[in-house]
Design a protein around this motif. Structure first.
Motif, mmCIF file in Angstrom:
data_model
loop_
_atom_site.group_PDB
_atom_site.id
_atom_site.type_symbol
_atom_site.label_atom_id
_atom_site.label_comp_id
_atom_site.label_asym_id
_atom_site.label_seq_id
_atom_site.Cartn_x
_atom_site.Cartn_y
_atom_site.Cartn_z
ATOM 1 N N ARG A 40 0.838 -1.212 0.000
ATOM 2 C CA ARG A 40 0.000 0.000 0.000
ATOM 3 C C ARG A 40 0.862 1.247 0.000
ATOM 4 N N HIS A 41 1.940 1.228 0.757
ATOM 5 C CA HIS A 41 2.801 2.407 0.851
ATOM 6 C C HIS A 41 3.477 2.722 -0.476
ATOM 7 N N THR A 42 3.735 1.678 -1.271
ATOM 8 C CA THR A 42 4.358 1.895 -2.577
ATOM 9 C C THR A 42 3.338 2.043 -3.695
ATOM 10 N N GLY A 43 2.052 2.000 -3.352
ATOM 11 C CA GLY A 43 1.016 2.234 -4.357
ATOM 12 C C GLY A 43 0.662 1.009 -5.180
ATOM 13 N N ARG A 44 1.062 -0.167 -4.752
ATOM 14 C CA ARG A 44 0.709 -1.379 -5.483
ATOM 15 C C ARG A 44 -0.722 -1.787 -5.147
ATOM 16 N N MET A 68 -2.520 0.235 6.572
ATOM 17 C CA MET A 68 -1.656 1.273 6.010
ATOM 18 C C MET A 68 -2.473 2.295 5.238
ATOM 19 N N ASN A 69 -3.518 1.863 4.560
ATOM 20 C CA ASN A 69 -4.377 2.789 3.833
ATOM 21 C C ASN A 69 -5.021 3.791 4.794
ATOM 22 N N ASN A 75 -2.899 10.570 8.073
ATOM 23 C CA ASN A 75 -1.725 11.441 8.166
ATOM 24 C C ASN A 75 -1.367 12.118 6.848
ATOM 25 N N LYS A 76 -2.208 11.951 5.837
ATOM 26 C CA LYS A 76 -2.037 12.584 4.525
ATOM 27 C C LYS A 76 -0.651 12.291 3.938
ATOM 28 N N LEU A 77 -0.289 11.021 3.931
ATOM 29 C CA LEU A 77 0.994 10.597 3.376
ATOM 30 C C LEU A 77 0.850 10.298 1.896
ATOM 31 N N GLU A 78 1.878 10.582 1.151
ATOM 32 C CA GLU A 78 1.899 10.312 -0.281
ATOM 33 C C GLU A 78 2.461 8.911 -0.536
#
Length: 127
Positions: A40-44, A68-69, A75-78
């Motif tokens: 999720r953090h890497t957008g997969r 993680m989503n 926290n508005k993380l990219e």
């Protein structure tokens, strides 16, 4: 009396092994959640994550992805773009095709250099 001590020792050893088994089961669950969170953090996408990790429980991967989503939204993380996949064995290496300074290209340039020098010497001696 000695048989009681023997059975007590076997019982204690057996129960200590149960803790190790549950620890291993929990570790695989935590690994699945970590894989999901990393995906999720890497957008997969979930489907891509499932495909890349077929031996990991899909429920654990989904749980980590979902956590993680929620964390990223709160926290508005990219999304951090993932690193490119390493080349597979047997596949052509792009640096050789482009001329990225591998041994194969160095050998080709070493072979080409004497012919260029020979042409230069021939053209200068002809004048």
């Amino acid at each position: 009396m000695t048989t009681r001590i023997f059975f007590l020792a076997v019982l204690v050893l057996g129960l200590s092994g149960c803790e190790r088994i549950t620890e291993l089961a929990n570790q695989s669950k935590l690994n699945g959640r970590a894989i999901g969170a990393a995906c999720r953090h890497t957008g997969r996408s979930l489907e891509d994550c499932f495909q890349r990790n077929p031996r990991v429980s899909k429920a654990d991967v989904f749980s980590g992805w979902k956590e993680m989503n929620e964390y990223m939204a709160k926290n508005k993380l990219e999304v951090i773009p993932p690193l490119p996949d390493p080349p597979k064995k047997g596949a052509a290496v792009s640096s050789i095709e482009i001329g990225g300074g591998t041994e194969a290209t160095e050998e080709k340039s070493a072979e080409a250099k004497p012919t260029a020098d020979a042409e230069k010497a021939a053209s200068s001696s002809g004048h």
